[in-house]
Design an enzyme around this catalytic site. Structure first.
Site, PDB file in Angstrom:
ATOM      1  N   ASP A  24       0.776  -1.245   0.000  1.00 24.55           N
ATOM      2  CA  ASP A  24       0.000   0.000   0.000  1.00 24.55           C
ATOM      3  C   ASP A  24       0.810   1.300   0.000  1.00 24.55           C
ATOM      4  O   ASP A  24       0.443   2.264   0.697  1.00 24.55           O
ATOM      5  CB  ASP A  24      -0.964   0.018   1.194  1.00 24.55           C
ATOM      6  N   GLU A  72      -4.601  -0.767  -1.379  1.00 22.46           N
ATOM      7  CA  GLU A  72      -5.912  -0.832  -0.735  1.00 22.46           C
ATOM      8  C   GLU A  72      -6.857   0.073  -1.516  1.00 22.46           C
ATOM      9  O   GLU A  72      -6.528   1.239  -1.780  1.00 22.46           O
ATOM     10  CB  GLU A  72      -5.835  -0.365   0.725  1.00 22.46           C
ATOM     11  N   LYS A 129      -6.637  -4.811  -3.110  1.00 19.98           N
ATOM     12  CA  LYS A 129      -7.296  -5.432  -1.961  1.00 19.98           C
ATOM     13  C   LYS A 129      -8.316  -4.483  -1.348  1.00 19.98           C
ATOM     14  O   LYS A 129      -8.036  -3.293  -1.157  1.00 19.98           O
ATOM     15  CB  LYS A 129      -6.249  -5.845  -0.917  1.00 19.98           C
ATOM     16  N   LYS A 132      -7.780  -4.587   4.836  1.00 17.06           N
ATOM     17  CA  LYS A 132      -6.475  -4.241   5.397  1.00 17.06           C
ATOM     18  C   LYS A 132      -5.473  -5.355   5.089  1.00 17.06           C
ATOM     19  O   LYS A 132      -4.337  -5.081   4.704  1.00 17.06           O
ATOM     20  CB  LYS A 132      -6.581  -4.024   6.920  1.00 17.06           C
ATOM     21  N   VAL A 157       3.114   0.309   4.263  1.00 15.18           N
ATOM     22  CA  VAL A 157       2.392   1.092   5.280  1.00 15.18           C
ATOM     23  C   VAL A 157       0.950   0.604   5.428  1.00 15.18           C
ATOM     24  O   VAL A 157       0.413   0.017   4.499  1.00 15.18           O
ATOM     25  CB  VAL A 157       2.381   2.594   4.895  1.00 15.18           C
ATOM     26  N   THR A 158       0.337   0.940   6.574  1.00 14.13           N
ATOM     27  CA  THR A 158       0.986   1.393   7.776  1.00 14.13           C
ATOM     28  C   THR A 158       1.283   0.170   8.654  1.00 14.13           C
ATOM     29  O   THR A 158       0.587  -0.837   8.564  1.00 14.13           O
ATOM     30  CB  THR A 158       0.118   2.399   8.579  1.00 14.13           C
ATOM     31  N   CYS A 162      -2.237  -2.223   7.832  1.00 13.72           N
ATOM     32  CA  CYS A 162      -2.190  -3.193   6.729  1.00 13.72           C
ATOM     33  C   CYS A 162      -0.977  -4.109   6.773  1.00 13.72           C
ATOM     34  O   CYS A 162      -1.048  -5.255   6.314  1.00 13.72           O
ATOM     35  CB  CYS A 162      -2.302  -2.456   5.401  1.00 13.72           C
ATOM     36  N   GLN A 202       8.140 -13.593  21.820  1.00 12.17           N
ATOM     37  CA  GLN A 202       7.827 -15.021  22.028  1.00 12.17           C
ATOM     38  C   GLN A 202       8.501 -15.912  20.981  1.00 12.17           C
ATOM     39  O   GLN A 202       7.875 -16.793  20.401  1.00 12.17           O
ATOM     40  CB  GLN A 202       6.315 -15.239  22.005  1.00 12.17           C
TER      41      GLN A 202
HETATM   42  N1  TIU Z   1      -2.719   0.477   4.200  1.00 13.14           N
HETATM   43  C1  TIU Z   1      -3.194   0.820   5.402  1.00 13.14           C
HETATM   44  O1  TIU Z   1      -2.534   0.700   6.417  1.00 13.14           O
HETATM   45  N2  TIU Z   1      -4.458   1.375   5.447  1.00 13.14           N
HETATM   46  C2  TIU Z   1      -4.891   2.216   6.407  1.00 13.14           C
HETATM   47  O2  TIU Z   1      -6.030   2.619   6.413  1.00 13.14           O
HETATM   48  N3  TIU Z   1      -3.975   2.599   7.306  1.00 13.14           N
HETATM   49  C3  TIU Z   1      -4.116   3.532   8.289  1.00 13.14           C
HETATM   50  O3  TIU Z   1      -3.220   3.642   9.120  1.00 13.14           O
HETATM   51  N4  TIU Z   1      -5.181   4.293   8.317  1.00 13.14           N
END
Ligand code: TIU
Length: 239
Positions: A24, A72, A129, A132, A157-158, A162, A202
Site C-alpha cells: 500500500d 488498498e 485489496k 487491510k 504502510v501502515t 495493513c 515469544q
Molecule cells: N494500508 C493501510 O494501512 N491502510 C490504512 O487505512 N492505514 C491507516 O493507518 N489508516
C-alpha cells in the site's frame, strides 16, 4: 540458502522461495492531501520509508526475487466496500468521496495509485485489496503458492494496520515473514514500535524483524538464476 541478520534470530531463505511484498505505498496514504491526511494524520512520517524501500526494491529486482505490490482500494461503484468501513470514523470525507487526489481509495484514481518512486515494473503483480490484509478477497495466496513461495520480506504502510494484518494472515497460511523496520512506517511512532515488538516477541510469534541495511547486505549478493526472475517466468508463461 541466504541468511539475513534479524531478531529474534537469523532469517534463512532460499531466494527462489521468497517474495518481496510492498504493502500500500499509495499516494492516498503517503502524500499530503490523501486519505491518511483526511484521517487527521501527519503523512511525513510515512515518507521516511520511501528511500529504504526503494533500495530494497531495486536490489530485489537485480537479484531476481519475486516482487509483489498491493494497493488498498475499492471498485468505483463501492460494491466491495462494507458499509461499516465507509461509515467508521464519522468523517466528513470518507472512502469513495472526492478528495484532492481524486475519489478516496477508489481504483483508477490518482490518489489510489502507487507513488512514482516505487512504481511497479511490468511483470510485477499489483494486488488490489478491499481490506487491510492482503490475503482477504485477493489472489495473493494463489500467486505465491503457484511459485512455491513460502517466505515473505514485507515492506510498506501502515505498520500497525495493513502490514501487521497481512503478516498475521500470512502466518495462518503457512508463510514466514521478515519485516524490515525502516521499510515500514506508521503515523504513530509508538504503534510502529509496539507492532514490531509484537512480531518478534515469544521467539518470533509472527515472524522476524530486521532492517534494510542488513537485508541489502545479503540481497545485493544474490545473483538471479538464468531460469528464474520475473521476466523469464513471464516469457515462459507467454510461450
Ligand atoms: N494500508 C493501510 O494501512 N491502510 C490504512 O487505512 N492505514 C491507516 O493507518 N489508516
Amino acid at each position: 540458502m541466504a541468511t539475513i541478520r534479524a531478531e529474534p534470530y537469523a532469517f534463512k531463505f532460499d531466494p527462489a522461495s521468497v517474495a518481496l511484498v510492498i504493502i500500500d505505498m499509495q499516494r492516498d496514504f503517503v502524500y499530503p492531501g490523501g486519505f491518511g491526511e483526511v484521517l487527521g494524520n501527519d503523512t511525513s512520517l510515512l515518507l521516511k520509508a520511501v528511500k529504504p524501500i526503494k533500495r530494497v526494491l531495486e536490489a530485489s529486482r537485480r537479484a531476481g526475487l519475486y516482487v509483489i505490490h498491493t494497493r488498498e482500494g475499492h471498485r468505483s461503484d463501492l460494491s466491495d466496500l462494507w458499509p461499516t468501513k465507509k461509515s467508521r470514523g464519522r468523517l466528513k470525507t470518507t472512502i469513495g468521496d472526492k478528495g484532492p487526489m481524486g475519489r478516496i481509495l477508489v481504483r483508477g484514481e490518482h490518489g489510489h495509485d502507487i507513488i512514482d518512486e516505487l512504481k511497479p515494473r511490468a511483470g510485477e503483480p499489483v494486488v488490489d485489496k478491499p481490506g487491510k490484509g492482503a490475503f482477504y478477497a485477493t489472489d495473493l495466496n494463489e500467486l505465491l503458492k503457484s511459485r512455491n513461495i513460502h517466505q515473505l520480506i514485507v515492506c510498506g504502510v501502515t505498520t500497525e494496520v495493513c502490514v501487521t494484518t497481512t503478516v498475521r494472515e500470512a502466518n495462518d497460511r503457512g508463510y514466514d515473514c521478515l519485516v524490515l523496520e525502516d521499510c515500514v512506517a506508521s503515523y504513530f511512532p509508538e504503534f510502529q514500535d509496539f507492532s514490531l515488538r509484537m512480531i518478534k516477541a515469544q521467539g518470533g510469534i509472527f515472524g522476524w524483524v530486521s532492517n534494510s541495511t542488513k537485508a541489502l547486505a545479503v540481497i545485493d549478493k544474490i545473483r538471479p538464476k538464468k531460469s528464474g526472475g520475473q521476466k523469464s517466468v513471464r516469457r515462459r508463461a507467454a510461450a
